[in-house]
Structure formats: structure tokens, C-alpha cells
Design a protein around this motif. Structure first.
Motif, mmCIF file in Angstrom:
data_model
loop_
_atom_site.group_PDB
_atom_site.id
_atom_site.type_symbol
_atom_site.label_atom_id
_atom_site.label_comp_id
_atom_site.label_asym_id
_atom_site.label_seq_id
_atom_site.Cartn_x
_atom_site.Cartn_y
_atom_site.Cartn_z
ATOM 1 N N LYS A 89 -20.642 -37.987 3.018
ATOM 2 C CA LYS A 89 -20.957 -38.671 1.651
ATOM 3 C C LYS A 89 -22.249 -39.286 1.781
ATOM 4 O O LYS A 89 -23.218 -39.424 1.040
ATOM 5 N N THR A 90 -22.512 -39.633 3.192
ATOM 6 C CA THR A 90 -24.033 -40.472 3.260
ATOM 7 C C THR A 90 -25.086 -39.227 3.085
ATOM 8 O O THR A 90 -25.923 -39.527 2.546
ATOM 9 N N GLY B 76 -13.920 -41.998 -1.237
ATOM 10 C CA GLY B 76 -14.767 -40.663 -0.896
ATOM 11 C C GLY B 76 -14.530 -39.465 -1.840
ATOM 12 O O GLY B 76 -15.373 -38.592 -1.757
ATOM 13 N N LEU B 77 -13.577 -39.660 -2.572
ATOM 14 C CA LEU B 77 -12.983 -38.644 -3.569
ATOM 15 C C LEU B 77 -13.490 -38.956 -4.984
ATOM 16 O O LEU B 77 -13.279 -40.220 -5.342
ATOM 17 N N VAL C 68 -20.775 -45.748 -1.937
ATOM 18 C CA VAL C 68 -21.920 -45.030 -2.085
ATOM 19 C C VAL C 68 -23.122 -45.963 -2.866
ATOM 20 O O VAL C 68 -24.022 -45.614 -2.532
ATOM 21 N N ARG C 69 -22.658 -46.824 -3.437
ATOM 22 C CA ARG C 69 -23.564 -47.802 -4.043
ATOM 23 C C ARG C 69 -24.429 -48.577 -3.063
ATOM 24 O O ARG C 69 -25.634 -48.656 -2.833
ATOM 25 N N PRO D 154 -15.829 -33.475 0.379
ATOM 26 C CA PRO D 154 -15.301 -34.694 0.921
ATOM 27 C C PRO D 154 -13.808 -34.639 1.546
ATOM 28 O O PRO D 154 -13.524 -35.013 2.489
ATOM 29 N N LEU D 155 -12.782 -33.754 0.878
ATOM 30 C CA LEU D 155 -11.699 -33.717 1.107
ATOM 31 C C LEU D 155 -11.624 -32.844 2.425
ATOM 32 O O LEU D 155 -10.599 -32.767 3.370
#
Length: 321
Positions: free
Chosen positions: A173-174, A93-94, A32-33, A157-158
Motif C-alpha cells: 500500500k505504501t 488496507g482493503l 493511507v492519509r 492488497p489481499l
């Protein structure tokens, strides 16, 4: 049951456990960063060279989603170590473990009377102004962000991890990261963030409703007021500007018995958000802890439900599994 189906079940289970036990360690590299850094870089270039910001937002969304899908698909396909990449990207991602840990920390600071520290800690979780919040406003804001981000940070996300694997999870997530950074309806981002905000609404539509109903069943396990919640939460959910945020928020508000919404400060301006839940019912320490427990149980209910659905649908519709 084939090896492919076993792996598609095992990886999410491992990811859920790692998120619960480890969370998101500080100063640890996180995808994510890098997505956020890419968005900052793209914004700086777009504003210098392009005038059509809405179109630039569309191309940015397509580019970063394609890169996310392609890079992760490539990495997880590498023999032997591909499974490790799959586990890492699934776990990364979680975000439930970190959310609830930080939420409990803010709640404990308020309980100890450390309001200035609580405001600073809350500012790391929300985009609203926290500098002048009183005790009641801190707890209400905390309850709102925990319940909303239960969907955004974990169940959605899950959902995409179980449905499409790690690559699909990171496409979601993007989009979610782009929405969180560019999705504001102000002069700076209204055009540039339009595409990300709209696609995020689409992708979160089903997960948000799954989150609310998983929360309902978790509430039954805790003997909460599910009858009253079921009666009122849909009406409240539809009051929200977002088509999705109100579903877990309103369900949580009615199950726990605390009002959400009301006057909230964003970037120096007051915004009157719709009232969710029972009117004038304040959040106190017990309710915050109860909400955190509800979110943990909701995550468990949703995880079991999604994985079981994956197994059943795979066995019924795909003979190769």
C-alpha cells in the motif's frame, strides 16, 4: 491445522467482511492519509535541498516501506491486542466496499440526470478532468476506474495480506500510494516518482493477472460472454502503457460489452488512450450495475482462491503449520 495458520486465515476473512460492511468511514483516521501526508512533507523538503530527484524517490520509497513494515510488525506482535491491530491494518488496507459504494453513487447521479453532482463525485475517484464530461464520458470513466481499482484497491492488497500478513500488505500500500501521488509522467513527478511507479508495476504484475482470471470465472457464474472475452482481452491488455492496468479493464470491457479508452483529459491536456473492448459500445446504467455485481463476485472468487491456496501450500510445504 495450527493456531498460526488459523490466524493467518481468520484475519483476512474478518478484514474482507469489515471492508464489505463498513467500508472506509469518512473522517476516520486511515494509514493511507498518513502516508500521503508524509509524501507531501518529504516532497517539500526534497525540492528545497536535493537536485537528484530520482535518487530522492528511491530513498523515500525505502524509508517509508521500512517504516510501514517495522511499525506494523511491532504493533501486531504486542500480546493480546496485537490481533486487534492485525485485524485493523488488514481491513484498512482493503478498499472494495468504498469503491463500489462510491461507484454506484456516481452511477445513480447520472441516472437521475444530476450530471454536475456526478462530475464532482467522480472527481474524487479519478485523476482525470471531469468538469466538462458528458453522460457517456462519466459512465465510461467510472467503468474504467472501478475495473482497474478492483485490483489496486482490493485483490492486490489481499494477495499480499494472505502471502505476507498485514506488514507486507502495507508495504504494498505504501508503494501504491507513492505511485498514485508521484507516478505521473510530467515535469513535476517524472523523476521523483520513478522508483515508486516501477516497483508498483512489479508488485501488481501477478495480482493484475489474477484479477482478470478471477473476473473471467465470475463472468461464467453470471453467464456473461466469457468466450469472446477470453479471445480478445489479452490483446487489448497489452495495448496499455501500464503493464497491469489493462488486464482487469479489458476483461471487464469484453465481459460487460462496453468500450473503454479513447480521448481523455488529464490536467487540461487530451490523451488518446488505447481502445479496450467492443468498439463504440457505450456504457449505460444497466452495464454499470452489472459491472459492480461482476466486481463483487470477482472479489469473492479471488478471496476464496487465495485463502485456499494459502491453506494448501502451507500444509504441503511447511510442516510447522
Amino acid at each position: 491445522m495450527s493456531d498460526a495458520l488459523m490466524m493467518s486465515i481468520l484475519i483476512p476473512v474478518i478484514a474482507i467482511v469489515l471492508d464489505s460492511v463498513i467500508g472506509d468511514p469518512y473522517n476516520f483516521p486511515h494509514p493511507v492519509r498518513y502516508i500521503g501526508n508524509a509524501l507531501d512533507f518529504i516532497e517539500s523538503k526534497v525540492r528545497l535541498h536535493l537536485s537528484n530527484l530520482r535518487l530522492a524517490g528511491v530513498f523515500t520509497l525505502l524509508l517509508l516501506c521500512a517504516l510501514s513494515w517495522g511499525v506494523i510488525t511491532l504493533l501486531v506482535s504486542i500480546p493480546i491486542i496485537g490481533m486487534l491491530f492485525g485485524i485493523y491494518f488488514s481491513y484498512a488496507g482493503l478498499a472494495l466496499g468504498c469503491l463500489l459504494k462510491e461507484g454506484r453513487h456516481v452511477g445513480d447521479l447520472v441516472e437521475r440526470g444530476s450530471l454536475e453532482e456526478a462530475r464532482r463525485a467522480l472527481s474524487m475517484l479519478v485523476s482525470r478532468d471531469t468538469a466538462n464530461m458528458n453522460e457517456d464520458e462519466i459512465r465510461r470513466s467510472l467503468a474504467e476506474t472501478i475495473s482497474e481499482n478492483l485490483n489496486d484497491g482490493f485483490i492486490a492488497p489481499l494477495f499480499y495480506l494472505v502471502l505476507t500478513g498485514p506488514a507486507g500488505l502495507w508495504v504494498y500500500k505504501t508503494v501504491s500510494t507513492m505511485d498514485s501521488m508521484w507516478g505521473y509522467k510530467n515535469d513535476r513527478f517524472e523523476q521523483l516518482g520513478y522508483a515508486g511507479a516501477k516497483i508498483d508495476d512489479v508488485l501488481a504484475f501477478i495480482p493484475a493477472r489474477l484479477t482478470a482470471w478471477a473476473m473471467y470465472f465470475a463472468g461464467k457464474l453470471m453467464s456473461l460472454d466469457t468466450r469472446n472475452a477470453k479471445k480478445h482481452f489479452k490483446v487489448d491488455a497489452r495495448k496499455m502503457e501500464s503493464p497491469n492496468a489493462g488486464w482487469p479493464m479489458s476483461m471487464a470491457a469484453w465481459l460487460i460489452g462496453g468500450q473503454m479508452g479513447g480521448e481523455t483529459m488529464y490536467f487540461g491536456e487530451a490523451k488518446n488512450k488505447p481502445i479496450l473492448g467492443p468498439l463504440n459500445e457505450k456504457w449505460h446504467s444497466f452495464k454499470i450495475n452489472q459491472l459492480i455485481d461482476l466486481c463483487r463476485r470477482t472479489a469473492l472468487v479471488a478471496s476464496i482462491g487465495l485463502i485456499l491456496a494459502k491453506v494448501v501450500l502451507s500444509l504441503v510445504f511447511f510442516d510447522n503449520y
